[in-house]
Design a protein around this motif. Structure first.
Motif, PDB file in Angstrom:
ATOM      1  N   LYS A  39       7.340 -21.402   0.791  1.00  0.00           N
ATOM      2  CA  LYS A  39       6.268 -22.323   1.161  1.00  0.00           C
ATOM      3  C   LYS A  39       6.595 -23.760   0.765  1.00  0.00           C
ATOM      4  O   LYS A  39       6.108 -24.704   1.369  1.00  0.00           O
ATOM      5  CB  LYS A  39       4.953 -21.898   0.512  1.00  0.00           C
ATOM      6  N   ASP A  40       7.375 -23.903  -0.305  1.00  0.00           N
ATOM      7  CA  ASP A  40       7.787 -25.230  -0.778  1.00  0.00           C
ATOM      8  C   ASP A  40       9.201 -25.109  -1.324  1.00  0.00           C
ATOM      9  O   ASP A  40       9.414 -24.695  -2.446  1.00  0.00           O
ATOM     10  CB  ASP A  40       6.836 -25.722  -1.873  1.00  0.00           C
ATOM     11  N   ARG A  41      10.167 -25.466  -0.522  1.00  0.00           N
ATOM     12  CA  ARG A  41      11.576 -25.242  -0.849  1.00  0.00           C
ATOM     13  C   ARG A  41      12.042 -25.994  -2.091  1.00  0.00           C
ATOM     14  O   ARG A  41      13.110 -25.737  -2.613  1.00  0.00           O
ATOM     15  CB  ARG A  41      12.448 -25.596   0.346  1.00  0.00           C
ATOM     16  N   ARG A  42      11.234 -26.928  -2.599  1.00  0.00           N
ATOM     17  CA  ARG A  42      11.600 -27.640  -3.828  1.00  0.00           C
ATOM     18  C   ARG A  42      11.343 -26.787  -5.069  1.00  0.00           C
ATOM     19  O   ARG A  42      11.865 -27.069  -6.132  1.00  0.00           O
ATOM     20  CB  ARG A  42      10.806 -28.951  -3.946  1.00  0.00           C
ATOM     21  N   GLU A  43      10.507 -25.764  -4.914  1.00  0.00           N
ATOM     22  CA  GLU A  43      10.135 -24.920  -6.048  1.00  0.00           C
ATOM     23  C   GLU A  43      11.072 -23.718  -6.178  1.00  0.00           C
ATOM     24  O   GLU A  43      11.400 -23.074  -5.189  1.00  0.00           O
ATOM     25  CB  GLU A  43       8.705 -24.387  -5.881  1.00  0.00           C
ATOM     26  N   VAL A  44      11.458 -23.463  -7.406  1.00  0.00           N
ATOM     27  CA  VAL A  44      12.251 -22.271  -7.709  1.00  0.00           C
ATOM     28  C   VAL A  44      11.348 -21.305  -8.475  1.00  0.00           C
ATOM     29  O   VAL A  44      10.717 -21.678  -9.461  1.00  0.00           O
ATOM     30  CB  VAL A  44      13.499 -22.613  -8.552  1.00  0.00           C
ATOM     31  N   LEU A  45      11.265 -20.081  -7.979  1.00  0.00           N
ATOM     32  CA  LEU A  45      10.438 -19.060  -8.611  1.00  0.00           C
ATOM     33  C   LEU A  45      11.310 -18.104  -9.414  1.00  0.00           C
ATOM     34  O   LEU A  45      12.428 -17.783  -9.012  1.00  0.00           O
ATOM     35  CB  LEU A  45       9.648 -18.280  -7.558  1.00  0.00           C
ATOM     36  N   ILE A  46      10.777 -17.657 -10.533  1.00  0.00           N
ATOM     37  CA  ILE A  46      11.451 -16.672 -11.371  1.00  0.00           C
ATOM     38  C   ILE A  46      10.716 -15.358 -11.171  1.00  0.00           C
ATOM     39  O   ILE A  46       9.492 -15.300 -11.259  1.00  0.00           O
ATOM     40  CB  ILE A  46      11.382 -17.073 -12.875  1.00  0.00           C
ATOM     41  N   GLU A  47      11.461 -14.293 -10.880  1.00  0.00           N
ATOM     42  CA  GLU A  47      10.841 -12.977 -10.687  1.00  0.00           C
ATOM     43  C   GLU A  47      11.746 -11.883 -11.227  1.00  0.00           C
ATOM     44  O   GLU A  47      12.923 -12.116 -11.500  1.00  0.00           O
ATOM     45  CB  GLU A  47      10.520 -12.751  -9.214  1.00  0.00           C
ATOM     46  N   LEU A  48      11.162 -10.710 -11.384  1.00  0.00           N
ATOM     47  CA  LEU A  48      11.941  -9.576 -11.884  1.00  0.00           C
ATOM     48  C   LEU A  48      13.024  -9.192 -10.898  1.00  0.00           C
ATOM     49  O   LEU A  48      12.813  -9.211  -9.691  1.00  0.00           O
ATOM     50  CB  LEU A  48      11.035  -8.368 -12.134  1.00  0.00           C
ATOM     51  N   ASP A  49      14.178  -8.825 -11.429  1.00  0.00           N
ATOM     52  CA  ASP A  49      15.266  -8.286 -10.620  1.00  0.00           C
ATOM     53  C   ASP A  49      15.321  -6.780 -10.871  1.00  0.00           C
ATOM     54  O   ASP A  49      14.474  -6.223 -11.569  1.00  0.00           O
ATOM     55  CB  ASP A  49      16.586  -8.974 -10.995  1.00  0.00           C
ATOM     56  N   GLU A  50      16.328  -6.106 -10.342  1.00  0.00           N
ATOM     57  CA  GLU A  50      16.412  -4.644 -10.440  1.00  0.00           C
ATOM     58  C   GLU A  50      16.317  -4.136 -11.872  1.00  0.00           C
ATOM     59  O   GLU A  50      15.570  -3.203 -12.165  1.00  0.00           O
ATOM     60  CB  GLU A  50      17.720  -4.152  -9.816  1.00  0.00           C
ATOM     61  N   ARG A  51      17.065  -4.735 -12.767  1.00  0.00           N
ATOM     62  CA  ARG A  51      17.059  -4.263 -14.151  1.00  0.00           C
ATOM     63  C   ARG A  51      15.696  -4.527 -14.805  1.00  0.00           C
ATOM     64  O   ARG A  51      15.258  -3.755 -15.651  1.00  0.00           O
ATOM     65  CB  ARG A  51      18.180  -4.936 -14.935  1.00  0.00           C
ATOM     66  N   GLY A  52      15.024  -5.588 -14.415  1.00  0.00           N
ATOM     67  CA  GLY A  52      13.679  -5.872 -14.908  1.00  0.00           C
ATOM     68  C   GLY A  52      12.682  -4.826 -14.444  1.00  0.00           C
ATOM     69  O   GLY A  52      11.856  -4.349 -15.216  1.00  0.00           O
TER      70      GLY A  52
END
Length: 148
Positions: free
Chosen positions: A88-101
């Motif tokens: 929605k806003d390419r300037r923002e970087v989101l942190i989210e769980l990956d597979e190991r998380g």
């Protein structure tokens, strides 16, 4: 009266500590011991709230952006989280769980269900409801006192 209260609370805390220690020892082989307490709290925020920005995590953790950056770098390197661009806003970087998380929380769920099956199931439902009520009342008191 105060002395009795102090003694009783100390006994309750000791029982809780010893019980948690016994459970930790029993299930330690299933736990991911590479995760520090701070990292576990960090991952839990992502698990509970979904993808977040660094500044949001910084506010939730009550720490600096540079400390969050170090946590992000370490957990990303270890495969627990990933960075994605907000569509929605390419300037923002989101942190989210990956597979190991996700795997970390799946293991936590397995451990919780094993504890419920092996131990809590041996208590009467009324006792469990009473225990929940007591903890709920205590939490309410803590929240009220902290908001004064």
């Amino acid at each position: 009266m105060l002395q009795q209260l102090v003694q009783l609370v100390k006994e309750i805390n000791q029982i809780e500590y010893e019980t948690n220690l016994l459970l930790t020892e029993e299930f330690s082989s299933l736990l991911d011991d590479k995760i520090t307490d701070k990292q576990a709290v960090f991952l839990n925020f992502l698990h509970q709230k979904g993808a977040l920005q660094t500044y949001e995590l910084s506010k939730l953790m009550g720490t600096s952006a540079s400390a969050i950056s170090q946590l992000v770098n370490r957990l990303e390197k270890d495969g627990y989280i990933k960075r994605t661009v907000n569509l929605k806003d390419r300037r923002e970087v989101l942190i989210e769980l990956d597979e190991r998380g996700h795997s970390y929380f799946h293991k936590q769920e397995e451990i919780e269900l094993a504890i419920i099956d092996k131990y809590y199931s041996k208590l009467e439902m009324d006792d469990l409801i009473h225990l929940k009520d007591i903890f709920s009342k205590f939490k309410k008191i803590v929240v009220q006192e902290q908001n004064k």
